[in-house]
Scaffold this motif. Structure first.
Motif, PDB file in Angstrom:
ATOM      1  N   ASP A  28      24.473  -9.039   8.613  1.00 56.98           N
ATOM      2  CA  ASP A  28      24.321 -10.409   8.114  1.00 56.98           C
ATOM      3  C   ASP A  28      23.016 -11.045   8.551  1.00 56.98           C
ATOM      4  OD1 ASP A  28      25.654 -10.293  10.713  1.00 56.98           O
ATOM      5  OD2 ASP A  28      25.730 -12.470  10.596  1.00 56.98           O
ATOM      6  N   LEU A  29      22.467 -10.600   9.695  1.00 63.97           N
ATOM      7  CA  LEU A  29      21.214 -11.158  10.193  1.00 63.97           C
ATOM      8  C   LEU A  29      19.991 -10.505   9.555  1.00 63.97           C
ATOM      9  CD1 LEU A  29      22.056 -11.575  13.989  1.00 63.97           C
ATOM     10  CD2 LEU A  29      22.144 -13.285  12.168  1.00 63.97           C
ATOM     11  N   LEU A  30      20.217  -9.520   8.697  1.00 68.62           N
ATOM     12  CA  LEU A  30      19.126  -8.866   7.981  1.00 68.62           C
ATOM     13  C   LEU A  30      19.089  -9.284   6.513  1.00 68.62           C
ATOM     14  CD1 LEU A  30      19.536  -5.244   9.424  1.00 68.62           C
ATOM     15  CD2 LEU A  30      17.914  -6.987  10.162  1.00 68.62           C
ATOM     16  N   GLU A  31      20.018 -10.129   6.103  1.00 65.75           N
ATOM     17  CA  GLU A  31      20.111 -10.521   4.699  1.00 65.75           C
ATOM     18  C   GLU A  31      18.953 -11.421   4.294  1.00 65.75           C
ATOM     19  OE1 GLU A  31      25.013 -10.480   4.452  1.00 65.75           O
ATOM     20  OE2 GLU A  31      23.907 -12.378   4.371  1.00 65.75           O
ATOM     21  N   ILE A  32      18.482 -11.242   3.070  1.00 63.28           N
ATOM     22  CA  ILE A  32      17.468 -12.116   2.496  1.00 63.28           C
ATOM     23  C   ILE A  32      17.928 -12.549   1.109  1.00 63.28           C
ATOM     24  CG2 ILE A  32      15.556 -11.097   3.802  1.00 63.28           C
ATOM     25  CD1 ILE A  32      14.773  -9.533   1.290  1.00 63.28           C
ATOM     26  N   GLY A  33      17.430 -13.689   0.665  1.00 65.63           N
ATOM     27  CA  GLY A  33      17.730 -14.151  -0.680  1.00 65.63           C
ATOM     28  C   GLY A  33      19.188 -14.437  -0.943  1.00 65.63           C
ATOM     29  N   ASP A  34      19.976 -14.689   0.105  1.00 63.87           N
ATOM     30  CA  ASP A  34      21.410 -14.985  -0.041  1.00 63.87           C
ATOM     31  C   ASP A  34      22.175 -13.853  -0.721  1.00 63.87           C
ATOM     32  OD1 ASP A  34      21.140 -17.580   1.101  1.00 63.87           O
ATOM     33  OD2 ASP A  34      20.384 -18.326  -0.820  1.00 63.87           O
ATOM     34  N   VAL A  35      21.682 -12.635  -0.600  1.00 67.26           N
ATOM     35  CA  VAL A  35      22.375 -11.466  -1.141  1.00 67.26           C
ATOM     36  C   VAL A  35      23.151 -10.802  -0.005  1.00 67.26           C
ATOM     37  CG1 VAL A  35      22.132  -9.212  -2.250  1.00 67.26           C
ATOM     38  CG2 VAL A  35      20.614 -11.105  -2.900  1.00 67.26           C
ATOM     39  N   LYS A  92       0.813  -1.223   0.000  1.00 73.47           N
ATOM     40  CA  LYS A  92       0.000   0.000   0.000  1.00 73.47           C
ATOM     41  C   LYS A  92       0.843   1.269   0.000  1.00 73.47           C
ATOM     42  CE  LYS A  92      -0.665   0.201   5.017  1.00 73.47           C
ATOM     43  NZ  LYS A  92       0.225  -0.921   5.310  1.00 73.47           N
ATOM     44  N   GLY A  93       2.096   1.168   0.413  1.00 79.69           N
ATOM     45  CA  GLY A  93       2.988   2.321   0.412  1.00 79.69           C
ATOM     46  C   GLY A  93       4.166   2.089  -0.509  1.00 79.69           C
ATOM     47  N   CYS A  94       5.340   2.569  -0.073  1.00 77.77           N
ATOM     48  CA  CYS A  94       6.548   2.366  -0.865  1.00 77.77           C
ATOM     49  C   CYS A  94       7.210   1.048  -0.470  1.00 77.77           C
ATOM     50  CB  CYS A  94       7.519   3.529  -0.646  1.00 77.77           C
ATOM     51  SG  CYS A  94       8.060   3.721   1.076  1.00 77.77           S
ATOM     52  N   LEU A  95       8.232   0.652  -1.185  1.00 76.81           N
ATOM     53  CA  LEU A  95       8.997  -0.541  -0.843  1.00 76.81           C
ATOM     54  C   LEU A  95       9.550  -0.384   0.574  1.00 76.81           C
ATOM     55  CD1 LEU A  95      10.035  -3.135  -2.465  1.00 76.81           C
ATOM     56  CD2 LEU A  95      12.226  -1.933  -2.498  1.00 76.81           C
ATOM     57  N   THR A  96       9.462  -1.439   1.383  1.00 76.80           N
ATOM     58  CA  THR A  96       9.854  -1.420   2.801  1.00 76.80           C
ATOM     59  C   THR A  96       9.304  -0.167   3.491  1.00 76.80           C
ATOM     60  OG1 THR A  96      12.029  -0.483   2.229  1.00 76.80           O
ATOM     61  CG2 THR A  96      11.884  -2.869   2.490  1.00 76.80           C
ATOM     62  N   TYR A 147      19.615  -1.539   0.560  1.00 80.94           N
ATOM     63  CA  TYR A 147      19.855  -2.974   0.438  1.00 80.94           C
ATOM     64  C   TYR A 147      18.608  -3.702  -0.066  1.00 80.94           C
ATOM     65  CZ  TYR A 147      20.284  -7.868   1.742  1.00 80.94           C
ATOM     66  OH  TYR A 147      20.269  -9.239   1.712  1.00 80.94           O
ATOM     67  N   TYR A 148      17.470  -3.467   0.565  1.00 83.25           N
ATOM     68  CA  TYR A 148      16.254  -4.188   0.166  1.00 83.25           C
ATOM     69  C   TYR A 148      15.790  -3.775  -1.231  1.00 83.25           C
ATOM     70  CZ  TYR A 148      16.177  -5.990   4.889  1.00 83.25           C
ATOM     71  OH  TYR A 148      16.526  -6.634   6.061  1.00 83.25           O
ATOM     72  N   LYS A 149      16.070  -2.542  -1.614  1.00 82.26           N
ATOM     73  CA  LYS A 149      15.771  -2.129  -2.993  1.00 82.26           C
ATOM     74  C   LYS A 149      16.621  -2.925  -3.972  1.00 82.26           C
ATOM     75  CE  LYS A 149      17.797   1.388  -4.682  1.00 82.26           C
ATOM     76  NZ  LYS A 149      18.338   2.737  -4.965  1.00 82.26           N
ATOM     77  N   ARG A 150      17.915  -3.074  -3.663  1.00 77.39           N
ATOM     78  CA  ARG A 150      18.806  -3.823  -4.546  1.00 77.39           C
ATOM     79  C   ARG A 150      18.398  -5.291  -4.650  1.00 77.39           C
ATOM     80  NH1 ARG A 150      22.835  -1.456  -1.493  1.00 77.39           N
ATOM     81  NH2 ARG A 150      23.508  -3.536  -0.788  1.00 77.39           N
ATOM     82  N   VAL A 151      17.960  -5.862  -3.539  1.00 72.15           N
ATOM     83  CA  VAL A 151      17.525  -7.256  -3.558  1.00 72.15           C
ATOM     84  C   VAL A 151      16.305  -7.420  -4.461  1.00 72.15           C
ATOM     85  CG1 VAL A 151      16.565  -9.138  -2.181  1.00 72.15           C
ATOM     86  CG2 VAL A 151      18.468  -7.799  -1.287  1.00 72.15           C
ATOM     87  N   ALA A 152      15.343  -6.505  -4.341  1.00 72.61           N
ATOM     88  CA  ALA A 152      14.151  -6.573  -5.199  1.00 72.61           C
ATOM     89  C   ALA A 152      14.535  -6.456  -6.671  1.00 72.61           C
ATOM     90  CB  ALA A 152      13.166  -5.467  -4.810  1.00 72.61           C
ATOM     91  N   GLN A 153      15.514  -5.598  -6.962  1.00 70.42           N
ATOM     92  CA  GLN A 153      15.971  -5.455  -8.342  1.00 70.42           C
ATOM     93  C   GLN A 153      16.706  -6.708  -8.814  1.00 70.42           C
ATOM     94  OE1 GLN A 153      18.261  -1.859  -7.681  1.00 70.42           O
ATOM     95  NE2 GLN A 153      16.775  -0.606  -8.791  1.00 70.42           N
ATOM     96  N   TYR A 154      17.535  -7.260  -7.962  1.00 73.57           N
ATOM     97  CA  TYR A 154      18.331  -8.438  -8.327  1.00 73.57           C
ATOM     98  C   TYR A 154      17.435  -9.614  -8.716  1.00 73.57           C
ATOM     99  CZ  TYR A 154      21.537 -12.389  -7.845  1.00 73.57           C
ATOM    100  OH  TYR A 154      22.269 -13.525  -8.078  1.00 73.57           O
ATOM    101  N   TYR A 155      16.384  -9.834  -7.958  1.00 73.69           N
ATOM    102  CA  TYR A 155      15.478 -10.952  -8.239  1.00 73.69           C
ATOM    103  C   TYR A 155      14.342 -10.573  -9.199  1.00 73.69           C
ATOM    104  CZ  TYR A 155      17.602 -14.117  -4.881  1.00 73.69           C
ATOM    105  OH  TYR A 155      18.478 -14.955  -4.241  1.00 73.69           O
ATOM    106  N   ARG A 156      14.334  -9.312  -9.633  1.00 75.06           N
ATOM    107  CA  ARG A 156      13.298  -8.821 -10.538  1.00 75.06           C
ATOM    108  C   ARG A 156      11.901  -9.135 -10.002  1.00 75.06           C
ATOM    109  NH1 ARG A 156      15.876 -10.306 -16.510  1.00 75.06           N
ATOM    110  NH2 ARG A 156      17.821  -9.126 -16.233  1.00 75.06           N
TER     111      ARG A 156
END
Length: 329
Positions: free
Chosen positions: A58-65, A37-41, A82-91
């Motif tokens: 390291d404890l905030l990492e998702i998707g092995d990124v 409903k809002g922006c990413l994260t 970081y979470y923006k980059r992860v969303a971009q990486y996995y498209r």
């Protein structure tokens, strides 16, 4: 109403847990869309501007990124990037600024109805739905006179507006203690009001001693077993619960840090919610609710026990849910 887009999974909420769920589903070739409903994260974006996470990167990492930071504990800005980059990486297919208005169970799965910024009603058909909605957007109402005054806020973001002002903070968890310390150091006169008899050990170990030392030094005032009963333009009234004694304190601003999940939304989806704990009924081993194919992930599955569930462990919920989905196919 547009034609329904057919998917395998709809994830509601684009926080770290929701993104992790989408990654795990995508890895298993499940067609997945995340609706936010809002922006990413969105919740992290509304954290205090100078916030540093409670835990290491390291404890905030998702998707092995890998999450690389300049310091052991990342800042809010680093987390957002970081979470923006992860969303971009996995498209990931993330639909931001789109609010879910209804989730209906159908014979073959679910119909998810949303509304976007153009006030269009959109529909998605999905075999599975994951609710990763958190609780940060739903502050607990105080239910007292003066709560709706402009000086009352449920979100603390920056200390600058509070310099040389009397600020009262309601709450006794991590965010309340951190805000109190930051406001004190910026030059505000801070009083913390907490309804319990002590500040619990669940406050992070590097925050609690600092906060209690400032209380002992009388740099921060702490009123335990107390509640705010009234707010006026220039004062607050605080009641000590055991004795009934009332204090009227000078005040310029009030901040409350207490939140709850959107139980009405959960119940509208057919999910039963425990009225005492606000925990949605679900299988803790699979995170599937009693509505077949409807899952809960992250802090929404634990409230009021969110002190036991953070990004650190909520990020693994996606793997559990995705494996359960594959067994259901």
């Amino acid at each position: 109403m547009t034609e329904a887009e057919t998917l395998d999974v709809v994830v509601v909420g684009a926080g770290p847990t929701g993104l992790s769920c989408a990654i795990e589903c995508t890895r298993r070739e499940l067609r997945t869309v995340v609706i936010e409903k809002g922006c990413l994260t969105h919740s992290i974006y509304h954290f205090p501007a100078n916030m540093i996470f409670f835990t290491t990167a390291d404890l905030l990492e998702i998707g092995d990124v890998p999450f690389s930071t300049s310091q052991p504990k990342p800042t809010r800005e680093e987390g957002l990037n970081y979470y923006k980059r992860v969303a971009q990486y996995y498209r990931l297919h993330v639909r931001t600024y789109e609010r879910v208005t209804a989730i209906r169970r159908e014979k073959a799965g679910f119909t998810v109805v949303t509304s976007d910024t153009h006030v269009r009603n959109l529909r998605y058909g999905a075999r599975f739905v994951i609710l990763a909605t958190g609780y940060y957007d739903h502050p607990n109402r105080l239910g007292i006179p003066g709560e709706d005054l402009p000086k009352v806020s449920h979100y603390y973001t920056d200390p600058h507006p509070y310099f040389d002002k009397d600020v009262l903070i309601i709450g006794g968890k991590n965010s309340a203690c951190i805000a109190a310390l930051e406001l004190h150091r910026y030059g505000a006169r801070v009083t913390v009001v907490h309804r319990r008899a002590e500040i619990r050990e669940s406050v992070k170990y590097w925050v609690l001693p600092d906060f209690l030392n400032r209380v002992r030094d009388q740099a921060i005032a702490l009123l335990l077993e107390s509640t705010v009963t009234e707010i006026s333009g220039t004062t607050v009234t605080v009641r000590h619960t055991p004795s009934g004694e009332r204090k009227i304190l000078p005040n310029n601003f009030v901040c409350s840090d207490r939140y709850h999940p959107d139980t009405q939304f959960l119940e509208s989806c057919g999910v039963r919610v425990d009225p005492a704990t606000l925990v949605p009924e679900h299988n803790p081993d699979t995170l599937e609710t009693h509505v077949p194919g409807l899952f809960v992930a992250g802090s929404v599955s634990a409230r009021k026990n969110t002190n036991k569930l953070f990004i650190e462990n909520g990020r693994f919920h996606g793997r559990i849910i995705a494996e359960r989905m594959l067994r259901s196919v």
